[in-house]
Design a protein around this motif. Structure first.
Motif, PDB file in Angstrom:
ATOM      1  N   ASP A  45      75.263  -3.333  -6.072  1.00  0.00           N
ATOM      2  CA  ASP A  45      73.912  -3.240  -6.610  1.00  0.00           C
ATOM      3  C   ASP A  45      72.933  -2.597  -5.631  1.00  0.00           C
ATOM      4  O   ASP A  45      71.730  -2.579  -5.876  1.00  0.00           O
ATOM      5  N   GLU A  46      73.434  -2.030  -4.546  1.00  0.00           N
ATOM      6  CA  GLU A  46      72.565  -1.446  -3.519  1.00  0.00           C
ATOM      7  C   GLU A  46      72.738   0.071  -3.449  1.00  0.00           C
ATOM      8  O   GLU A  46      73.039   0.639  -2.396  1.00  0.00           O
ATOM      9  N   ASP A  47      72.507   0.730  -4.590  1.00  0.00           N
ATOM     10  CA  ASP A  47      72.692   2.174  -4.687  1.00  0.00           C
ATOM     11  C   ASP A  47      71.782   2.963  -3.752  1.00  0.00           C
ATOM     12  O   ASP A  47      72.221   3.915  -3.105  1.00  0.00           O
ATOM     13  N   LEU A  48      70.522   2.593  -3.688  1.00  0.00           N
ATOM     14  CA  LEU A  48      69.574   3.313  -2.829  1.00  0.00           C
ATOM     15  C   LEU A  48      69.995   3.204  -1.367  1.00  0.00           C
ATOM     16  O   LEU A  48      69.995   4.197  -0.630  1.00  0.00           O
ATOM     17  N   LEU A  63      72.392   5.406   3.551  1.00  0.00           N
ATOM     18  CA  LEU A  63      73.445   5.310   4.567  1.00  0.00           C
ATOM     19  C   LEU A  63      74.265   6.595   4.613  1.00  0.00           C
ATOM     20  O   LEU A  63      74.566   7.117   5.692  1.00  0.00           O
ATOM     21  N   THR A  64      74.607   7.137   3.458  1.00  0.00           N
ATOM     22  CA  THR A  64      75.387   8.379   3.411  1.00  0.00           C
ATOM     23  C   THR A  64      74.618   9.528   4.047  1.00  0.00           C
ATOM     24  O   THR A  64      75.194  10.335   4.787  1.00  0.00           O
TER      25      THR A  64
END
Length: 132
Positions: free
Chosen positions: A36-39, A44-45
């Motif tokens: 649930d931590e897409d942002l 991070l990417t």
């Protein structure tokens, strides 16, 4: 994360690095980020992109998501140079036991220990496993 999952992921990463046009090495970035931590995964990417590009001395890069081709899976990305779209890295984001592990592979050259140390210092990274 269990030893069995770590070993399986390590072995699968080694298979991705088998000889091809260029010699590849990799890093498994173990995170504390859930599905649930897409942002946060995006941020991070982007940060890992900057670190790998800096260590590889490839210049400015951008992240290609492959949305315009069937050659990419979901959660698969590439770092490419701005100058000529040269390959810098590729990754696959894998959900394991509720958190993401991100498998990065890139051209051999950067000092693996220094790169792993810099990656491990990034927020949301629990640990980094360098893959020769």
């Amino acid at each position: 994360m269990s030893e069995t999952l770590d070993e399986d992921l390590y072995q699968r990463t080694l298979q991705l690095l088998e000889p091809g046009e260029i010699e590849l090495v990799g890093a498994i970035v173990h995170t504390d980020l859930g599905s649930d931590e897409d942002l946060e995964m995006h941020e991070l990417t982007v940060t890992v992109n900057d670190v790998i590009a800096d260590h590889a001395e490839k210049g400015e890069t951008y992240i290609y998501a492959g949305n315009d081709t069937e050659d990419f899976a979901s959660n698969q990305f590439q770092g490419l140079t701005l100058d000529d779209d040269s390959f810098v890295w590729e990754c696959q984001q894998l959900l394991r036991e509720g958190t993401f592990d991100i498998v990065f592979y890139y051209e051999a050259g950067p000092d693996q220990d220094d790169l792993a140390e810099d990656l491990a210092a990034i927020d949301h990274v629990d640990r980094v496993t360098a893959v020769p």
